[in-house]
Scaffold this motif. Structure first.
Motif, PDB file in Angstrom:
ATOM      1  N   GLY A   1      -8.439   4.819  -1.141  1.00  0.00           N
ATOM      2  CA  GLY A   1      -7.555   5.969  -1.031  1.00  0.00           C
ATOM      3  C   GLY A   1      -6.547   5.772   0.086  1.00  0.00           C
ATOM      4  N   GLU A   2      -5.513   6.590   0.074  1.00  0.00           N
ATOM      5  CA  GLU A   2      -4.437   6.423   1.052  1.00  0.00           C
ATOM      6  C   GLU A   2      -4.940   6.533   2.480  1.00  0.00           C
ATOM      7  N   ARG A   3      -5.830   7.478   2.735  1.00  0.00           N
ATOM      8  CA  ARG A   3      -6.334   7.657   4.098  1.00  0.00           C
ATOM      9  C   ARG A   3      -7.196   6.472   4.522  1.00  0.00           C
ATOM     10  N   GLY A   4      -8.034   5.994   3.621  1.00  0.00           N
ATOM     11  CA  GLY A   4      -8.896   4.866   3.946  1.00  0.00           C
ATOM     12  C   GLY A   4      -8.128   3.577   4.181  1.00  0.00           C
ATOM     13  N   CYS A   5      -6.982   3.448   3.525  1.00  0.00           N
ATOM     14  CA  CYS A   5      -6.178   2.239   3.679  1.00  0.00           C
ATOM     15  C   CYS A   5      -5.548   2.123   5.063  1.00  0.00           C
ATOM     16  N   ALA A   6      -5.530   3.213   5.808  1.00  0.00           N
ATOM     17  CA  ALA A   6      -4.938   3.176   7.150  1.00  0.00           C
ATOM     18  C   ALA A   6      -5.647   2.159   8.036  1.00  0.00           C
ATOM     19  N   ASP A   7      -6.924   1.915   7.788  1.00  0.00           N
ATOM     20  CA  ASP A   7      -7.658   0.929   8.582  1.00  0.00           C
ATOM     21  C   ASP A   7      -7.195  -0.497   8.287  1.00  0.00           C
TER      22      ASP A   7
ATOM     23  N   HIS B   1      -0.639  -0.767  11.760  1.00  0.00           N
ATOM     24  CA  HIS B   1       0.530  -0.968  12.615  1.00  0.00           C
ATOM     25  C   HIS B   1       1.776  -0.282  12.068  1.00  0.00           C
ATOM     26  N   ALA B   2       2.739  -0.094  12.953  1.00  0.00           N
ATOM     27  CA  ALA B   2       3.998   0.564  12.585  1.00  0.00           C
ATOM     28  C   ALA B   2       5.092  -0.479  12.382  1.00  0.00           C
ATOM     29  N   VAL B   3       6.087  -0.112  11.581  1.00  0.00           N
ATOM     30  CA  VAL B   3       7.275  -0.952  11.430  1.00  0.00           C
ATOM     31  C   VAL B   3       8.123  -0.796  12.690  1.00  0.00           C
ATOM     32  N   PRO B   4       8.449  -1.884  13.377  1.00  0.00           N
ATOM     33  CA  PRO B   4       9.177  -1.771  14.653  1.00  0.00           C
ATOM     34  C   PRO B   4      10.493  -1.019  14.543  1.00  0.00           C
ATOM     35  N   GLU B   5      11.185  -1.173  13.415  1.00  0.00           N
ATOM     36  CA  GLU B   5      12.530  -0.591  13.292  1.00  0.00           C
ATOM     37  C   GLU B   5      12.531   0.930  13.257  1.00  0.00           C
ATOM     38  N   ASP B   6      11.517   1.534  12.629  1.00  0.00           N
ATOM     39  CA  ASP B   6      11.561   2.994  12.478  1.00  0.00           C
ATOM     40  C   ASP B   6      10.272   3.703  12.857  1.00  0.00           C
ATOM     41  N   GLY B   7       9.241   2.968  13.226  1.00  0.00           N
ATOM     42  CA  GLY B   7       7.992   3.592  13.646  1.00  0.00           C
ATOM     43  C   GLY B   7       7.115   4.084  12.515  1.00  0.00           C
ATOM     44  N   GLU B   8       7.582   3.927  11.255  1.00  0.00           N
ATOM     45  CA  GLU B   8       6.758   4.318  10.115  1.00  0.00           C
ATOM     46  C   GLU B   8       5.623   3.317   9.923  1.00  0.00           C
ATOM     47  N   ARG B   9       4.556   3.759   9.274  1.00  0.00           N
ATOM     48  CA  ARG B   9       3.422   2.864   9.067  1.00  0.00           C
ATOM     49  C   ARG B   9       3.832   1.703   8.172  1.00  0.00           C
ATOM     50  N   ASP B  10       3.458   0.489   8.590  1.00  0.00           N
ATOM     51  CA  ASP B  10       3.731  -0.720   7.823  1.00  0.00           C
ATOM     52  C   ASP B  10       2.735  -0.782   6.673  1.00  0.00           C
ATOM     53  N   THR B  11       3.224  -0.737   5.448  1.00  0.00           N
ATOM     54  CA  THR B  11       2.349  -0.735   4.279  1.00  0.00           C
ATOM     55  C   THR B  11       2.366  -2.072   3.535  1.00  0.00           C
ATOM     56  N   THR B  12       2.927  -3.086   4.182  1.00  0.00           N
ATOM     57  CA  THR B  12       2.987  -4.420   3.586  1.00  0.00           C
ATOM     58  C   THR B  12       2.125  -5.416   4.347  1.00  0.00           C
TER      59      THR B  12
ATOM     60  N   CYS C   1       0.840  -1.197   0.000  1.00  0.00           N
ATOM     61  CA  CYS C   1       0.000   0.000   0.000  1.00  0.00           C
ATOM     62  C   CYS C   1       0.880   1.254   0.000  1.00  0.00           C
ATOM     63  N   LEU C   2       1.458   1.538  -1.152  1.00  0.00           N
ATOM     64  CA  LEU C   2       2.391   2.659  -1.308  1.00  0.00           C
ATOM     65  C   LEU C   2       1.846   3.647  -2.341  1.00  0.00           C
ATOM     66  N   PHE C   3       1.562   4.850  -1.896  1.00  0.00           N
ATOM     67  CA  PHE C   3       1.063   5.894  -2.792  1.00  0.00           C
ATOM     68  C   PHE C   3       2.178   6.909  -3.049  1.00  0.00           C
ATOM     69  N   ASP C   4       2.216   7.432  -4.279  1.00  0.00           N
ATOM     70  CA  ASP C   4       3.213   8.454  -4.587  1.00  0.00           C
ATOM     71  C   ASP C   4       2.687   9.836  -4.207  1.00  0.00           C
ATOM     72  N   ASP C   5       3.465  10.858  -4.466  1.00  0.00           N
ATOM     73  CA  ASP C   5       3.100  12.218  -4.057  1.00  0.00           C
ATOM     74  C   ASP C   5       1.861  12.741  -4.779  1.00  0.00           C
ATOM     75  N   ASP C   6       1.524  12.125  -5.912  1.00  0.00           N
ATOM     76  CA  ASP C   6       0.328  12.531  -6.649  1.00  0.00           C
ATOM     77  C   ASP C   6      -0.915  11.760  -6.224  1.00  0.00           C
ATOM     78  N   GLY C   7      -0.745  10.869  -5.241  1.00  0.00           N
ATOM     79  CA  GLY C   7      -1.873  10.091  -4.762  1.00  0.00           C
ATOM     80  C   GLY C   7      -2.158   8.842  -5.554  1.00  0.00           C
ATOM     81  N   ASP C   8      -1.241   8.456  -6.443  1.00  0.00           N
ATOM     82  CA  ASP C   8      -1.416   7.247  -7.245  1.00  0.00           C
ATOM     83  C   ASP C   8      -0.751   6.058  -6.562  1.00  0.00           C
ATOM     84  N   LEU C   9      -1.402   4.916  -6.631  1.00  0.00           N
ATOM     85  CA  LEU C   9      -0.841   3.704  -6.040  1.00  0.00           C
ATOM     86  C   LEU C   9       0.341   3.222  -6.863  1.00  0.00           C
ATOM     87  N   ARG C  10       1.459   2.996  -6.196  1.00  0.00           N
ATOM     88  CA  ARG C  10       2.663   2.540  -6.879  1.00  0.00           C
ATOM     89  C   ARG C  10       2.570   1.054  -7.207  1.00  0.00           C
ATOM     90  N   VAL C  11       3.331   0.619  -8.196  1.00  0.00           N
ATOM     91  CA  VAL C  11       3.481  -0.797  -8.541  1.00  0.00           C
ATOM     92  C   VAL C  11       4.716  -1.305  -7.806  1.00  0.00           C
TER      93      VAL C  11
END
Length: 220
Positions: free
Chosen positions: A161-167, A171-182, A116-126
């Motif tokens: 959308g990126e915001r809706g995907c948060a549900d 969870h966060a990635v333990p190593e850096d606290g960033e949101r886990d998108t995998t 679940c990786l979106f670019d700066d334009d709001g498009d889902l990355r491959v």
């Protein structure tokens, strides 16, 4: 009753059912199926490591005639040069299919759920390159059903959308606290497992014998 056997990586693997941690869709598939589900998926697995650690041998040994063997790898294979999409990855999956059939099982291939990786334009990355296509092509070549989770999750994340995907990824990635998108949270695992379950029902013809609703006078 036939069983369902799952082979895969962390996006399939079991996890906590109370929402406290990440969990793969295979960890909740039993909630949607009446058949027994045996999940041998494990975090970090590639097609090669799953075999080297004996998990694939355990899967083959447990198959009874007519059992479904649902296999999804790719997240970690793409990190290994020798497991290129059209090389070791494809060859390992082809061998798995042959071995499942030899054991009397019914192989089902699954493309990797998208990250679940979106670019700066709001498009889902491959994020999986040619790995989903390798699975689709192999399914076509070997006449194996393919559940295209990559296509489904790309549609799902874009729709939410990126915001809706948060549900789905709380969870966060333990190593850096960033949101886990995998790795899914419980809601994400259930959303994907529900889709897989519907596909497995369709493959087994479980809903084919119902009377068509048009018989009762429903207009198109």
């Amino acid at each position: 009753m036939n069983s369902i056997h799952l082979a895969g990586d962390s996006t399939v693997a079991p996890g906590p059912l109370d929402g406290t941690g990440v969990i793969g869709w295979g960890g909740v598939l039993h909630e949607f199926m009446t058949q027994p589900v045996h999940n041998r998926a494990v975090g970090g697995a590639t097609t090669a490591s799953f075999e080297a650690e004996g998990r694939w041998a355990d899967t083959l040994a447990a198959i009874k005639p007519g059992d479904l063997v649902v296999t999804q790898f790719g997240h970690n294979d793409q990190k290994e040069t020798e497991l290129a999409a059209a090389g070791g990855y494809r060859n390992n999956l082809a061998r798995f299919v042959e071995q499942v059939r030899a054991a009397g099982g019914r192989p089902v291939l699954v493309t990797s759920a998208e990250r679940c990786l979106f670019d700066d334009d709001g498009d889902l990355r491959v994020s999986h390159g040619g790995y989903p296509a390798a699975v689709r092509n192999l399914g076509d070549q070997l006449d194996v059903p393919v559940i295209d989770l990559n296509a489904f999750t790309r549609w799902l994340y874009t729709w939410l959308g990126e915001r809706g995907c948060a549900d789905l990824f709380p969870h966060a990635v333990p190593e850096d606290g960033e949101r886990d998108t995998t790795h899914f949270g419980l809601a994400g695992a259930r959303a994907v497992a529900g889709y897989v379950a519907q596909h497995l029902r369709a493959l087994q013809g479980l809903d084919d014998q119902h009377e068509p609703i048009g018989k009762w006078g429903v207009s198109p």
